[in-house]
Motif scaffolding. Structure first.
Motif, PDB file in Angstrom:
ATOM      1  N   GLU A  93      19.322 -33.940 -51.521  1.00 39.89           N
ATOM      2  CA  GLU A  93      18.138 -34.576 -52.115  1.00 39.89           C
ATOM      3  C   GLU A  93      17.808 -35.898 -51.424  1.00 39.89           C
ATOM      4  OE1 GLU A  93      19.054 -34.894 -56.244  1.00 39.89           O
ATOM      5  OE2 GLU A  93      18.982 -32.711 -56.572  1.00 39.89           O
ATOM      6  N   LEU A  94      18.840 -36.685 -51.109  1.00 41.83           N
ATOM      7  CA  LEU A  94      18.611 -37.960 -50.425  1.00 41.83           C
ATOM      8  C   LEU A  94      18.041 -37.723 -49.029  1.00 41.83           C
ATOM      9  CD1 LEU A  94      18.819 -41.019 -50.474  1.00 41.83           C
ATOM     10  CD2 LEU A  94      21.218 -40.822 -49.781  1.00 41.83           C
ATOM     11  N   HIS A  95      18.580 -36.735 -48.342  1.00 43.13           N
ATOM     12  CA  HIS A  95      18.059 -36.348 -47.022  1.00 43.13           C
ATOM     13  C   HIS A  95      16.573 -35.989 -47.116  1.00 43.13           C
ATOM     14  CE1 HIS A  95      17.421 -33.810 -43.445  1.00 43.13           C
ATOM     15  NE2 HIS A  95      17.061 -32.856 -44.275  1.00 43.13           N
ATOM     16  N   GLU A  96      16.201 -35.212 -48.135  1.00 41.76           N
ATOM     17  CA  GLU A  96      14.808 -34.779 -48.301  1.00 41.76           C
ATOM     18  C   GLU A  96      13.893 -35.960 -48.636  1.00 41.76           C
ATOM     19  OE1 GLU A  96      13.561 -31.940 -47.587  1.00 41.76           O
ATOM     20  OE2 GLU A  96      15.413 -30.823 -47.250  1.00 41.76           O
ATOM     21  N   LYS A  97      14.370 -36.876 -49.460  1.00 38.07           N
ATOM     22  CA  LYS A  97      13.558 -38.050 -49.818  1.00 38.07           C
ATOM     23  C   LYS A  97      13.321 -38.941 -48.603  1.00 38.07           C
ATOM     24  CE  LYS A  97      15.043 -38.103 -54.651  1.00 38.07           C
ATOM     25  NZ  LYS A  97      15.916 -38.752 -55.659  1.00 38.07           N
ATOM     26  N   LEU A  98      14.341 -39.114 -47.783  1.00 30.46           N
ATOM     27  CA  LEU A  98      14.174 -39.893 -46.555  1.00 30.46           C
ATOM     28  C   LEU A  98      13.197 -39.204 -45.606  1.00 30.46           C
ATOM     29  CD1 LEU A  98      17.905 -40.914 -45.919  1.00 30.46           C
ATOM     30  CD2 LEU A  98      16.054 -42.439 -46.630  1.00 30.46           C
ATOM     31  N   LYS A  99      13.287 -37.886 -45.547  1.00 27.96           N
ATOM     32  CA  LYS A  99      12.409 -37.108 -44.665  1.00 27.96           C
ATOM     33  C   LYS A  99      10.944 -37.279 -45.056  1.00 27.96           C
ATOM     34  CE  LYS A  99      11.863 -32.358 -42.940  1.00 27.96           C
ATOM     35  NZ  LYS A  99      12.407 -30.972 -43.031  1.00 27.96           N
ATOM     36  N   ILE A 100      10.661 -37.273 -46.345  1.00 25.91           N
ATOM     37  CA  ILE A 100       9.288 -37.477 -46.823  1.00 25.91           C
ATOM     38  C   ILE A 100       8.755 -38.819 -46.335  1.00 25.91           C
ATOM     39  CG2 ILE A 100       7.911 -37.897 -48.914  1.00 25.91           C
ATOM     40  CD1 ILE A 100       9.728 -35.783 -50.294  1.00 25.91           C
ATOM     41  N   ASN A 101       9.668 -39.788 -46.203  1.00 25.32           N
ATOM     42  CA  ASN A 101       9.292 -41.124 -45.739  1.00 25.32           C
ATOM     43  C   ASN A 101       9.467 -41.292 -44.229  1.00 25.32           C
ATOM     44  OD1 ASN A 101       8.702 -43.092 -48.192  1.00 25.32           O
ATOM     45  ND2 ASN A 101      10.275 -41.633 -48.842  1.00 25.32           N
ATOM     46  N   LYS A 102       9.497 -40.156 -43.515  1.00 23.51           N
ATOM     47  CA  LYS A 102       9.542 -40.145 -42.042  1.00 23.51           C
ATOM     48  C   LYS A 102      10.827 -40.747 -41.477  1.00 23.51           C
ATOM     49  CE  LYS A 102       5.419 -38.376 -42.030  1.00 23.51           C
ATOM     50  NZ  LYS A 102       5.240 -36.922 -41.753  1.00 23.51           N
ATOM     51  N   ILE A 103      11.904 -40.650 -42.257  1.00 24.78           N
ATOM     52  CA  ILE A 103      13.229 -41.038 -41.771  1.00 24.78           C
ATOM     53  C   ILE A 103      14.037 -39.748 -41.686  1.00 24.78           C
ATOM     54  CG2 ILE A 103      15.299 -42.409 -42.206  1.00 24.78           C
ATOM     55  CD1 ILE A 103      13.503 -44.285 -43.897  1.00 24.78           C
ATOM     56  N   PHE A 104      14.221 -39.253 -40.470  1.00 24.84           N
ATOM     57  CA  PHE A 104      14.812 -37.936 -40.264  1.00 24.84           C
ATOM     58  C   PHE A 104      16.310 -38.062 -39.987  1.00 24.84           C
ATOM     59  CE2 PHE A 104      10.346 -37.592 -39.335  1.00 24.84           C
ATOM     60  CZ  PHE A 104       9.976 -36.399 -39.942  1.00 24.84           C
ATOM     61  N   THR A 105      17.092 -37.450 -40.859  1.00 22.04           N
ATOM     62  CA  THR A 105      18.547 -37.418 -40.724  1.00 22.04           C
ATOM     63  C   THR A 105      18.965 -35.953 -40.790  1.00 22.04           C
ATOM     64  OG1 THR A 105      18.891 -37.527 -43.118  1.00 22.04           O
ATOM     65  CG2 THR A 105      18.732 -39.629 -41.928  1.00 22.04           C
ATOM     66  N   ASP A 106      20.250 -35.685 -40.873  1.00 17.79           N
ATOM     67  CA  ASP A 106      20.709 -34.362 -41.280  1.00 17.79           C
ATOM     68  C   ASP A 106      21.989 -34.524 -42.081  1.00 17.79           C
ATOM     69  OD1 ASP A 106      22.697 -34.737 -39.401  1.00 17.79           O
ATOM     70  OD2 ASP A 106      22.235 -32.965 -38.224  1.00 17.79           O
ATOM     71  N   TYR A 107      22.486 -33.428 -42.613  1.00 12.67           N
ATOM     72  CA  TYR A 107      23.662 -33.512 -43.477  1.00 12.67           C
ATOM     73  C   TYR A 107      24.514 -32.263 -43.316  1.00 12.67           C
ATOM     74  CZ  TYR A 107      20.985 -30.371 -46.501  1.00 12.67           C
ATOM     75  OH  TYR A 107      20.262 -29.301 -46.983  1.00 12.67           O
TER      76      TYR A 107
END
Length: 408
Positions: free
Chosen positions: A379-393
């Protein structure tokens, strides 16, 4: 002379142009490609058009030897001929495993860890389920603990294969030189095949194979820090091993194709591990990356030092809780609730691979945070992604990767 002040993001201008206002912390997964790779793809097309079927001779006599020499120079290996290529690491791994006889009465013995990448872990698990291999898969808390376990195992056991990551993909921990030396000393007089999976360290961490090249296999590829994209992996094979895999492609007898053989022929050296026809466009791209770095006098130490500065800047902003504001933009403002959630989970105490616990030369190029559980991490990964901060897990581990395409 080191190129300390080089503007690295400049050579990735075409990829970066598509991502203004975005933050791609995924270099450990899909690194941006430098601009030179676009021309390399065009060169591959032009060679295919001009040479047609003769392109294979051009690739095998010019391009492949050239890349092998770059790889050998990069890894400080003398035997540049001892590399073999395939589209992915799984093909090379399985081919290497089939150098042993699959016999349920005499199982192949493997020493590894529970933290290996899927290409290996899935295949070895399947072979174990079908009773072809006997696996000692170690669970460890840190590299010192892994060192102790391996030392103990090697006192009382002998193995056909030892398979270990140089940097563990789900932890960001790096195998120490002391552990590599231990394995080398304990196995160098044996037939044990020691495979170092370097996909998460190749062209990231400065590393020399000179001490180990007469016994260690080295496995890596172009997809991550090599910045050339998917489709090209390689295996270095020590001179002492003349391999005859059961899973074998027609390139492994290339010199004898015109001659009918009573028995299946294998080329000498690393070529005995060859597969079959593949797309060599990524080989052109990887060559272009090496040639660019040579032209600009960019060393592996330059790259590593640049990434460590990126990480230090990131961690300083994380500590004073200014990180998300620095990464946000007017188009993608970070809400207070996401900020609070992020800083609750991501802090120095939740880092699995904190820099202060690692020698500088062993610092992986991604930071790995332990989140409370798998769902929260996703969920944290997805929330960051919405804000154009791309990570992975991976499971409950959130990964922030760093590459030289990013701006300091």
């Amino acid at each position: 002379m080191a190129n300390t002040f080089f503007n690295f993001p400049e050579i990735f201008s075409k990829f970066n142009a598509f991502h203004n206002g975005e933050n791609w912390f995924t270099a450990h997964s899909h690194h941006f490609w430098p601009d030179c790779t676009e021309e390399a793809l065009t060169d591959y097309w032009m060679d295919s058009a001009k040479l047609v079927d003769e392109k294979w001779n051009h690739i095998f006599t010019n391009k492949i030897p050239k890349l092998k020499k770059y790889l050998a120079q990069h890894l400080e290996i003398n035997s540049w001929q001892n590399f073999v290529f395939a589209p992915n690491t799984h093909e090379l791994l399985f081919r290497l495993l089939t150098c042993q006889e699959f016999n349920r009465q005499k199982k192949i013995k493997v020493l590894t860890t529970k933290n290996e990448f899927h290409s290996f872990s899935r295949q070895i698990k399947l072979l174990e389920e079908h009773h072809f291999v006997e696996v000692d898969a170690l669970q460890f808390s840190d590299i010192s603990n892994l060192h102790d376990q391996i030392e103990s195992k090697l006192i009382t056991n002998s193995y056909d294969f030892i398979f270990l990551s140089h940097v563990f993909f789900n932890l960001g921990l790096t195998i120490s030189t002391e552990l590599l030396d231990l394995i080398y000393e304990k196995t160098k007089q044996t037939s044990t095949k020691v495979i170092l999976d370097a996909y998460h360290s190749f062209m990231a961490l400065p590393f020399s194979m000179s001490k180990y090249e007469n016994h260690f296999f080295y496995l890596a590829g172009s997809y991550k820090y090599a910045a050339a994209g998917e489709g090209l992996c390689f295996l270095f094979i020590p001179h002492k091993f003349q391999l005859k895999p059961f899973y074998s492609g027609w390139f492994a007898s290339f010199s004898e194709l015109a001659t009918e053989q009573e028995k299946t022929h294998y080329e000498l050296g690393a070529s005995s591990m060859s597969g079959s026809t593949m797309d060599y466009s990524t080989l052109y791209k990887l060559l272009s990356v090496f040639e660019l770095y040579k032209e600009l006098n960019i060393t592996q130490h330059d790259i590593h030092n640049y990434v460590l500065k990126l990480q230090d800047k990131f961690l300083a902003a994380l500590t004073n809780k200014s990180l998300l504001k620095k990464l946000s933009s007017p188009e993608n403002p970070i809400t207070e609730s996401i900020e609070n959630e992020f800083y609750f989970h991501c802090h120095e105490g939740s880092l699995i691979n904190p820099p202060y616990k690692t020698l500088e030369q062993d610092r992986a190029h991604f930071l790995c945070f332990r989140i409370s559980d798998n769902n929260t991490c996703k969920e944290l990964h997805e929330k960051l992604k919405i804000n154009k901060i791309f990570t992975d897990y991976r499971g409950s581990h959130l990964r922030f990767g760093f590459g030289i395409y990013q701006q300091l």
